[in-house]
Design a protein around this motif. Structure first.
Motif, short mmCIF file in Angstrom:
data_model
loop_
_atom_site.label_atom_id
_atom_site.label_comp_id
_atom_site.label_asym_id
_atom_site.label_seq_id
_atom_site.Cartn_x
_atom_site.Cartn_y
_atom_site.Cartn_z
N CYS A 1 -7.38 0.01 0.66
CA CYS A 1 -6.01 -1.47 1.79
C CYS A 1 -7.10 -1.33 2.52
CB CYS A 1 -5.56 0.80 1.93
SG CYS A 1 -4.02 -0.78 3.11
N HIS B 1 -0.31 3.94 1.29
CA HIS B 1 0.47 5.14 2.81
C HIS B 1 -0.14 4.82 3.90
CE1 HIS B 1 -2.75 6.80 -0.06
NE2 HIS B 1 -3.02 5.95 -0.32
N CYS B 2 0.50 2.62 3.97
CA CYS B 2 0.54 2.47 5.06
C CYS B 2 2.20 1.29 5.27
CB CYS B 2 -0.56 2.15 5.64
SG CYS B 2 -1.37 0.64 5.15
N LYS B 3 2.63 1.05 3.53
CA LYS B 3 3.03 0.10 3.07
C LYS B 3 2.70 -1.55 3.35
CE LYS B 3 5.97 3.47 2.05
NZ LYS B 3 5.28 4.12 1.24
N ALA B 4 1.19 -1.21 4.09
CA ALA B 4 1.22 -2.88 4.44
C ALA B 4 1.04 -3.87 3.08
CB ALA B 4 -0.39 -3.07 4.94
N CYS C 1 1.25 -1.43 -0.21
CA CYS C 1 -0.38 -0.08 0.05
C CYS C 1 0.37 1.40 0.22
CB CYS C 1 -1.04 0.39 1.13
SG CYS C 1 -1.83 1.41 1.22
N SER D 1 -5.93 -2.29 5.57
CA SER D 1 -5.02 -1.93 6.65
C SER D 1 -5.66 -0.77 7.26
CB SER D 1 -3.61 -2.09 6.85
OG SER D 1 -3.45 -1.61 7.53
N CYS D 2 -5.54 0.53 6.43
CA CYS D 2 -5.70 1.74 6.22
C CYS D 2 -6.74 2.26 6.15
CB CYS D 2 -4.22 3.10 6.03
SG CYS D 2 -4.60 2.55 3.84
N LYS D 3 -7.47 2.00 4.82
CA LYS D 3 -8.53 1.73 4.49
C LYS D 3 -9.04 3.50 3.40
CE LYS D 3 -11.03 -0.78 7.13
NZ LYS D 3 -11.72 -1.73 6.99
N HIS D 4 -7.63 4.00 3.00
CA HIS D 4 -7.23 4.13 1.84
C HIS D 4 -7.87 4.08 0.57
CE1 HIS D 4 -4.85 7.04 4.72
NE2 HIS D 4 -4.84 8.00 3.65
#
Length: 126
Positions: A29, A17-20, A15, A31-34
């Motif tokens: 995503c 944004h969060c690198k997940a 991702c 994880s971060c919902k972006h």
């Protein structure tokens, strides 16, 4: 992660944004919902209609009021059909003090592979 070629079911990327590590086909995503790309509303609606949640588990831990503090580690382990460990992640750590309460939830969401690939972002192979 698996060693799946880009564009095939199970291919992953990071991702931005969060690198997940997420599925390459994800528009949002988990994880971060972006939002990662903007699909038309018909595509999003069709994908959501096909979503299945074959596993959902939730539990609450209430630490007694008269107990000492305890530390916890939340670990998720995925095993294949032979019982061999495929993946393991620590998803959270913390402490529970007298009277504290934590609720832990796990959900496995599944979607049919649409064959689409992410138009941008780094793909990850391993």
């Amino acid at each position: 992660m698996s060693s799946v070629r880009p564009g095939t079911a199970g291919a992953t990327r990071a991702c931005p944004h969060c690198k997940a590590v997420i599925l390459e086909t994800a528009a949002v995503c988990p994880s971060c919902k972006h939002h990662l790309r903007f699909d038309d509303s018909v595509t999003v609606s069709k994908r959501e209609a096909m979503r299945q949640v074959p596993l959902r588990v939730e539990g609450t831990v209430l630490h007694p009021h008269d107990a000492d503090a305890y530390e916890y580690t939340a670990v998720v382990v995925i095993r294949d059909e032979r019982g061999q460990e495929v993946d393991r992640h620590v998803v959270g750590v913390g402490a529970l003090r007298a009277g504290d309460k934590r609720t832990f939830s796990l959900a496995v969401e599944m979607f049919p592979h649409t064959g689409g690939v992410a138009p941008r972002g780094k793909r990850r192979l391993s």
